[in-house]
Motif scaffolding. Structure first.
Motif, PDB file in Angstrom:
ATOM      1  N   THR A  28      -3.778   7.498  -2.337  1.00 18.56           N
ATOM      2  CA  THR A  28      -3.920   8.444  -1.222  1.00 18.56           C
ATOM      3  C   THR A  28      -5.120   9.354  -1.465  1.00 18.56           C
ATOM      4  O   THR A  28      -5.421   9.670  -2.617  1.00 18.56           O
ATOM      5  CB  THR A  28      -2.627   9.276  -1.099  1.00 18.56           C
ATOM      6  OG1 THR A  28      -1.560   8.376  -0.742  1.00 18.56           O
ATOM      7  CG2 THR A  28      -2.737  10.361  -0.037  1.00 18.56           C
ATOM      8  N   THR A  31     -11.062   9.347  -1.542  1.00 18.55           N
ATOM      9  CA  THR A  31     -11.779   8.385  -2.401  1.00 18.55           C
ATOM     10  C   THR A  31     -11.077   7.036  -2.365  1.00 18.55           C
ATOM     11  O   THR A  31     -11.701   5.993  -2.165  1.00 18.55           O
ATOM     12  CB  THR A  31     -11.883   8.914  -3.847  1.00 18.55           C
ATOM     13  OG1 THR A  31     -12.313  10.270  -3.815  1.00 18.55           O
ATOM     14  CG2 THR A  31     -12.871   8.081  -4.655  1.00 18.55           C
ATOM     15  N   ASP A  82      -6.477   4.637  -7.144  1.00 17.46           N
ATOM     16  CA  ASP A  82      -6.042   5.948  -6.678  1.00 17.46           C
ATOM     17  C   ASP A  82      -7.023   7.024  -7.133  1.00 17.46           C
ATOM     18  O   ASP A  82      -7.768   6.818  -8.098  1.00 17.46           O
ATOM     19  CB  ASP A  82      -4.635   6.239  -7.251  1.00 17.46           C
ATOM     20  CG  ASP A  82      -3.863   7.248  -6.426  1.00 17.46           C
ATOM     21  OD1 ASP A  82      -2.660   7.422  -6.681  1.00 17.46           O
ATOM     22  OD2 ASP A  82      -4.481   7.869  -5.518  1.00 17.46           O
ATOM     23  N   ASP A  85      -7.425  14.790  -8.638  1.00 20.18           N
ATOM     24  CA  ASP A  85      -8.011  16.111  -8.381  1.00 20.18           C
ATOM     25  C   ASP A  85      -8.795  16.605  -9.585  1.00 20.18           C
ATOM     26  O   ASP A  85      -9.736  17.371  -9.452  1.00 20.18           O
ATOM     27  CB  ASP A  85      -6.898  17.113  -8.035  1.00 20.18           C
ATOM     28  CG  ASP A  85      -6.235  16.723  -6.739  1.00 20.18           C
ATOM     29  OD1 ASP A  85      -6.944  16.633  -5.729  1.00 20.18           O
ATOM     30  OD2 ASP A  85      -5.028  16.431  -6.762  1.00 20.18           O
ATOM     31  N   GLU A 103       2.793   8.132  -5.518  1.00 19.73           N
ATOM     32  CA  GLU A 103       1.618   7.654  -6.251  1.00 19.73           C
ATOM     33  C   GLU A 103       1.986   7.349  -7.696  1.00 19.73           C
ATOM     34  O   GLU A 103       1.666   6.295  -8.233  1.00 19.73           O
ATOM     35  CB  GLU A 103       0.502   8.703  -6.232  1.00 19.73           C
ATOM     36  CG  GLU A 103      -0.211   8.842  -4.904  1.00 19.73           C
ATOM     37  CD  GLU A 103      -1.207   9.987  -4.908  1.00 19.73           C
ATOM     38  OE1 GLU A 103      -0.977  10.997  -5.605  1.00 19.73           O
ATOM     39  OE2 GLU A 103      -2.240   9.863  -4.210  1.00 19.73           O
TER      40      GLU A 103
HETATM   41  O1  DER Z   1      -3.264  13.433  -3.752  1.00 20.13           O
HETATM   42  C1  DER Z   1      -3.876  12.869  -4.666  1.00 20.13           C
HETATM   43  O2  DER Z   1      -3.505  12.804  -5.838  1.00 20.13           O
HETATM   44  C2  DER Z   1      -5.173  12.241  -4.295  1.00 20.13           C
HETATM   45  O3  DER Z   1      -5.476  11.203  -5.101  1.00 20.13           O
HETATM   46  C3  DER Z   1      -6.192  13.289  -4.167  1.00 20.13           C
HETATM   47  O4  DER Z   1      -5.843  14.479  -4.699  1.00 20.13           O
HETATM   48  C4  DER Z   1      -7.602  12.976  -4.482  1.00 20.13           C
HETATM   49  O5  DER Z   1      -8.178  13.238  -3.260  1.00 20.13           O
HETATM   50  P1  DER Z   1      -9.678  12.953  -2.903  1.00 20.13           P
HETATM   51  O6  DER Z   1      -9.973  11.546  -3.351  1.00 20.13           O
HETATM   52  O7  DER Z   1      -9.710  13.099  -1.407  1.00 20.13           O
HETATM   53  O8  DER Z   1     -10.483  13.989  -3.628  1.00 20.13           O
END
Ligand code: DER
Length: 223
Positions: A28, A31, A82, A85, A103
């Motif tokens: 999610t 990226t 995945d 942050d 996740e």
């Molecule tokens: O929710 C999450 O863990 C996502 O992987 C996310 O936090 C990373 O988001 P981004 O790829 O939009 O920076």
């Protein structure tokens, strides 16, 4: 945050690693979304692929991309892609998209967990607030337990809804600031033990590969 070009480079590189016939965990965030779109392109060119989504968001994006969706009841993922942050070595803080419970389930079930990120995510040591998915009735007791561990819990407000963010599972999110985290594994165990916490956003020792997009290409680190 982070440059879209770098995110796209990392996501598209990850999609190239997926073999024909694979079951892929679909992460999610923005990226991972680049990887999902790139996988959709490959499906259009004949790649045999099934995807396991980690949120309504990744499921909807995968459907738009023409990826067949299955669940963990049907198959375990060969690989999962995945975002994160914050990244220190192979330890992550995730949960910016409030999807970290599903996740972590999918990412930890995979034979290979590939993290995709832009350079802004990389740090020496983790210090980003740690998201907790909590039962709605548990928000106060959990906040007190977090304070007892030296953290400060803040209920995550929604952007386009009055009141708090409600997760895909119908729960609330507390963003818990502990400052610099000396031992992610230890803190993770302590957070998991708090009654009412469904899942925390510390992903310790789960990632197998970290792909960081840069303007000049993609840096790949493999555990
Ligand atoms: O929710 C999450 O863990 C996502 O992987 C996310 O936090 C990373 O988001 P981004 O790829 O939009 O920076």
């Amino acid at each position: 945050g982070g440059s879209e070009a770098a995110k796209r480079a990392a996501g598209e590189r990850a999609a190239e690693l997926v073999e024909d016939g694979a079951v892929v965990g679909l992460g999610t965030g923005s990226t991972a979304a680049h990887a999902i779109r790139a996988l959709g392109e490959r499906v259009g060119q004949g790649l045999d692929l099934r995807g396991i989504p980690t949120s309504y968001g990744s499921a909807d994006l995968a459907r738009e991309a023409g990826i067949e969706l299955v669940t963990l009841d049907d198959a375990l993922p060969d690989v999962t892609i995945d975002g994160a942050d914050q990244i220190a070595g192979f330890d992550l803080i995730k949960g910016g998209g409030a999807a970290h419970t599903r996740e972590k389930l999918v990412d930890s079930a995979a034979k290979r967990f590939v993290v995709v990120a832009d350079p802004s995510k990389e740090v020496e040591s983790l210090d980003h607030p740690v998201p907790l998915e909590v039962l709605p009735s548990a928000r106060e007791p959990v906040s007190r337990a977090v304070a007892g561990l030296g953290g400060e819990a803040e209920l995550r407000g929604a952007e386009r809804k009055d009141g708090p963010v409600v997760t895909d599972n119908g729960n609330l999110v507390l963003d818990c600031d502990f400052g610099r985290i000396e031992s992610p594994a230890e803190l993770g165990d302590e957070l998991s033990a708090i009654p009412g916490v469904l899942e925390h956003g510390l992903f310790v020792g789960l990632a197998d590969d970290v792909l960081v997009g840069t303007d000049g290409g993609v840096e790949e680190r493999r555990r």
